[in-house]
Motif scaffolding. Structure first.
Motif, mmCIF file in Angstrom:
data_model
loop_
_atom_site.group_PDB
_atom_site.id
_atom_site.type_symbol
_atom_site.label_atom_id
_atom_site.label_comp_id
_atom_site.label_asym_id
_atom_site.label_seq_id
_atom_site.Cartn_x
_atom_site.Cartn_y
_atom_site.Cartn_z
ATOM 1 N N SER A 21 -3.614 4.448 -3.189
ATOM 2 C CA SER A 21 -2.215 4.054 -2.997
ATOM 3 C C SER A 21 -1.262 5.179 -3.365
ATOM 4 O O SER A 21 -0.247 5.396 -2.691
ATOM 5 C CB SER A 21 -1.892 2.813 -3.841
ATOM 6 O OG SER A 21 -2.615 1.693 -3.396
ATOM 7 N N VAL B 143 -1.678 7.747 -0.321
ATOM 8 C CA VAL B 143 -1.314 7.292 1.025
ATOM 9 C C VAL B 143 0.087 6.681 1.050
ATOM 10 O O VAL B 143 0.905 7.004 1.927
ATOM 11 C CB VAL B 143 -2.357 6.282 1.546
ATOM 12 C CG1 VAL B 143 -1.929 5.719 2.898
ATOM 13 C CG2 VAL B 143 -3.717 6.953 1.663
ATOM 14 N N ALA B 144 0.400 5.811 0.097
ATOM 15 C CA ALA B 144 1.704 5.136 0.108
ATOM 16 C C ALA B 144 2.786 5.988 -0.546
ATOM 17 O O ALA B 144 3.890 6.131 0.000
ATOM 18 C CB ALA B 144 1.591 3.783 -0.603
ATOM 19 N N LEU B 145 2.503 6.556 -1.707
ATOM 20 C CA LEU B 145 3.521 7.311 -2.439
ATOM 21 C C LEU B 145 3.408 8.818 -2.217
ATOM 22 O O LEU B 145 4.211 9.569 -2.785
ATOM 23 C CB LEU B 145 3.426 6.996 -3.939
ATOM 24 C CG LEU B 145 3.526 5.514 -4.308
ATOM 25 C CD1 LEU B 145 3.551 5.349 -5.822
ATOM 26 C CD2 LEU B 145 4.764 4.882 -3.698
ATOM 27 N N ARG B 146 2.425 9.270 -1.452
ATOM 28 C CA ARG B 146 2.273 10.675 -1.040
ATOM 29 C C ARG B 146 2.298 11.627 -2.237
ATOM 30 O O ARG B 146 2.988 12.649 -2.231
ATOM 31 C CB ARG B 146 3.346 11.046 -0.019
ATOM 32 C CG ARG B 146 3.253 10.232 1.263
ATOM 33 C CD ARG B 146 4.297 10.626 2.276
ATOM 34 N NE ARG B 146 4.183 12.027 2.647
ATOM 35 C CZ ARG B 146 3.302 12.510 3.514
ATOM 36 N NH1 ARG B 146 2.432 11.676 4.094
ATOM 37 N NH2 ARG B 146 3.263 13.786 3.804
ATOM 38 N N ARG C 27 5.808 7.129 -10.533
ATOM 39 C CA ARG C 27 5.028 6.530 -9.439
ATOM 40 C C ARG C 27 4.160 5.389 -9.959
ATOM 41 O O ARG C 27 4.027 4.351 -9.300
ATOM 42 C CB ARG C 27 4.147 7.589 -8.771
ATOM 43 C CG ARG C 27 4.917 8.635 -7.995
ATOM 44 C CD ARG C 27 3.967 9.537 -7.216
ATOM 45 N NE ARG C 27 4.632 10.766 -6.841
ATOM 46 C CZ ARG C 27 4.521 11.918 -7.510
ATOM 47 N NH1 ARG C 27 3.717 11.969 -8.574
ATOM 48 N NH2 ARG C 27 5.161 12.978 -7.111
ATOM 49 N N ILE D 244 1.964 -1.679 0.317
ATOM 50 C CA ILE D 244 2.887 -0.936 -0.527
ATOM 51 C C ILE D 244 3.937 -0.219 0.310
ATOM 52 O O ILE D 244 5.132 -0.234 -0.026
ATOM 53 C CB ILE D 244 2.116 0.071 -1.405
ATOM 54 C CG1 ILE D 244 1.142 -0.658 -2.338
ATOM 55 C CG2 ILE D 244 3.084 0.932 -2.221
ATOM 56 C CD1 ILE D 244 1.818 -1.613 -3.294
ATOM 57 N N ARG D 245 3.553 0.402 1.425
ATOM 58 C CA ARG D 245 4.519 1.124 2.267
ATOM 59 C C ARG D 245 5.572 0.181 2.823
ATOM 60 O O ARG D 245 6.768 0.515 2.859
ATOM 61 C CB ARG D 245 3.773 1.820 3.414
ATOM 62 C CG ARG D 245 2.892 2.972 3.003
ATOM 63 C CD ARG D 245 3.692 4.188 2.559
ATOM 64 N NE ARG D 245 4.437 4.790 3.633
ATOM 65 C CZ ARG D 245 3.954 5.712 4.464
ATOM 66 N NH1 ARG D 245 2.693 6.128 4.319
ATOM 67 N NH2 ARG D 245 4.690 6.237 5.410
ATOM 68 N N ARG D 246 5.158 -1.015 3.255
ATOM 69 C CA ARG D 246 6.127 -1.982 3.798
ATOM 70 C C ARG D 246 7.057 -2.494 2.713
ATOM 71 O O ARG D 246 8.258 -2.680 2.944
ATOM 72 C CB ARG D 246 5.380 -3.147 4.458
ATOM 73 C CG ARG D 246 4.667 -2.772 5.752
ATOM 74 C CD ARG D 246 4.022 -3.987 6.378
ATOM 75 N NE ARG D 246 5.044 -4.962 6.779
ATOM 76 C CZ ARG D 246 4.755 -6.232 7.097
ATOM 77 N NH1 ARG D 246 3.498 -6.664 7.019
ATOM 78 N NH2 ARG D 246 5.711 -7.047 7.466
ATOM 79 N N LYS D 247 6.512 -2.713 1.514
ATOM 80 C CA LYS D 247 7.368 -3.138 0.400
ATOM 81 C C LYS D 247 8.380 -2.055 0.038
ATOM 82 O O LYS D 247 9.542 -2.350 -0.259
ATOM 83 C CB LYS D 247 6.511 -3.497 -0.808
ATOM 84 C CG LYS D 247 5.736 -4.799 -0.673
ATOM 85 C CD LYS D 247 4.956 -5.106 -1.948
ATOM 86 C CE LYS D 247 4.244 -6.440 -1.846
ATOM 87 N NZ LYS D 247 3.490 -6.766 -3.068
ATOM 88 N N GLN D 248 7.938 -0.800 0.045
ATOM 89 C CA GLN D 248 8.854 0.306 -0.228
ATOM 90 C C GLN D 248 10.012 0.317 0.780
ATOM 91 O O GLN D 248 11.180 0.456 0.399
ATOM 92 C CB GLN D 248 8.115 1.641 -0.134
ATOM 93 C CG GLN D 248 7.282 2.010 -1.339
ATOM 94 C CD GLN D 248 6.635 3.362 -1.122
ATOM 95 O OE1 GLN D 248 5.641 3.471 -0.420
ATOM 96 N NE2 GLN D 248 7.213 4.382 -1.728
ATOM 97 N N LYS D 249 9.673 0.203 2.052
ATOM 98 C CA LYS D 249 10.699 0.254 3.091
ATOM 99 C C LYS D 249 11.659 -0.922 2.978
ATOM 100 O O LYS D 249 12.882 -0.763 3.097
ATOM 101 C CB LYS D 249 10.027 0.259 4.470
ATOM 102 C CG LYS D 249 11.014 0.460 5.608
ATOM 103 C CD LYS D 249 10.292 0.632 6.935
ATOM 104 C CE LYS D 249 11.294 0.892 8.066
ATOM 105 N NZ LYS D 249 10.603 1.089 9.368
#
Length: 282
Positions: A220, A223-226, A245, A262-267
């Motif tokens: 995560s 991939v999500a937080l880069r 992070r 996680i990516r969708r929640k971030q957006k």
């Protein structure tokens, strides 16, 4: 760590996995600065980071893990660490926190490896008449079968039991992986020691949950937080951002009303202030 103690209780018997991750983007060749290494404690049941410490490099995990253990409330937990942390002092530190250890054994502990190879040759593993448990997983054309056995320490471990504090259980995990349409690969054998009285099923569950730190935390972060793409390295910035992070990931995983990754929640949090307030209220 203090914040997580205040808002998160680790239940008795829960697996806490400890592992390290190198921040690849934190190095600076021009300044001769190497990448930093963060060692984290991860609650497998809840998917949250309980605490972390920084080391200069992976080899320093042996000294970093005891420092991390000091920060945590581990009463009644089962602490899992890979072979790097299979050290007598670390085992003692875990017991002093009121927890049990489950340590992976490799060549850095040759006496233990020799005892396992003597006590559990392949014919005995295959025809083991004690506590055994088998798991079978299929995913994306790959099938992996794991065969787990546990035993109280045998005569081969008698002398070692005085060196390793409260050693109760020794375990062997043999795994077979087969890609679709291919011949099965050579089995992989892993050895474990534990201060807990584990059944073969519990060993299987705990050994599997240890890898959650890779699959659910490190994956995560990348991939999500880069995380590895972040090139910030000045001063303590890389370490500070790594902690931020971890905090953000804990918040996002704790928010359950929105069914998304996680990516969708971030957006969604970036575009919707009311949802952002919901995340921060977790």
């Amino acid at each position: 760590a203090e914040w997580m103690k205040a808002c998160h209780d680790v239940t008795d018997g829960a697996v806490v996995a400890i592992d390290g991750k190198t921040l690849r983007g934190s190095y600076c060749r021009g300044k001769g600065k190497g990448a930093i290494h963060m060692v984290s404690a991860f609650s497998a049941a809840n998917g949250v980071v309980l605490g972390q410490v920084k080391t200069a490099e992976k080899s320093n995990e042996i000294t970093a893990i005891p420092e991390l253990l000091k920060l945590l409330n581990l009463q009644g937990c089962l602490v899992t660490i890979d072979a790097m942390g299979c050290q007598k002092k670390i085992a003692t530190s875990i017991l002093q926190k009121g927890a049990d250890y489950l340590l992976s054994v490799k060549d850095n502990q040759p006496k233990l490896v020799d005892a396992f190879e003597t006590a559990f040759p392949m014919p005995r593993v295959v025809n083991f008449d004690g506590d055994a448990y088998v798991t079978d997983e299929k995913s994306r054309g790959r099938q992996e079968t794991r065969y787990h056995i546990v035993s109280e320490f045998t005569p081969e471990f008698q002398e070692l039991s005085y060196e390793w504090p409260r050693l109760k259980t020794v375990g062997v995990v043999m795994s077979f992986r087969q890609e679709e349409g291919q011949v099965p690969a050579v089995p992989t054998i892993r050895y474990y020691i534990s201060s807990a009285d584990l059944s073969a099923k519990k060993l299987a569950e705990a050994a599997r949950q240890h890898w959650f730190v890779e699959n659910k935390l490190h994956w995560s972060l990348d991939v999500a937080l880069r995380e590895d793409a972040c090139k910030i390295h000045r001063g303590q910035a890389a370490e500070n951002l790594a902690r931020v992070r971890h905090i953000a990931l804990n918040y996002l995983k704790g928010e359950k009303s929105f069914k998304g990754g996680i990516r969708r929640k971030q957006k969604k949090a970036a575009l919707d202030e009311s949802y952002l307030a919901t995340v921060l209220a977790v």
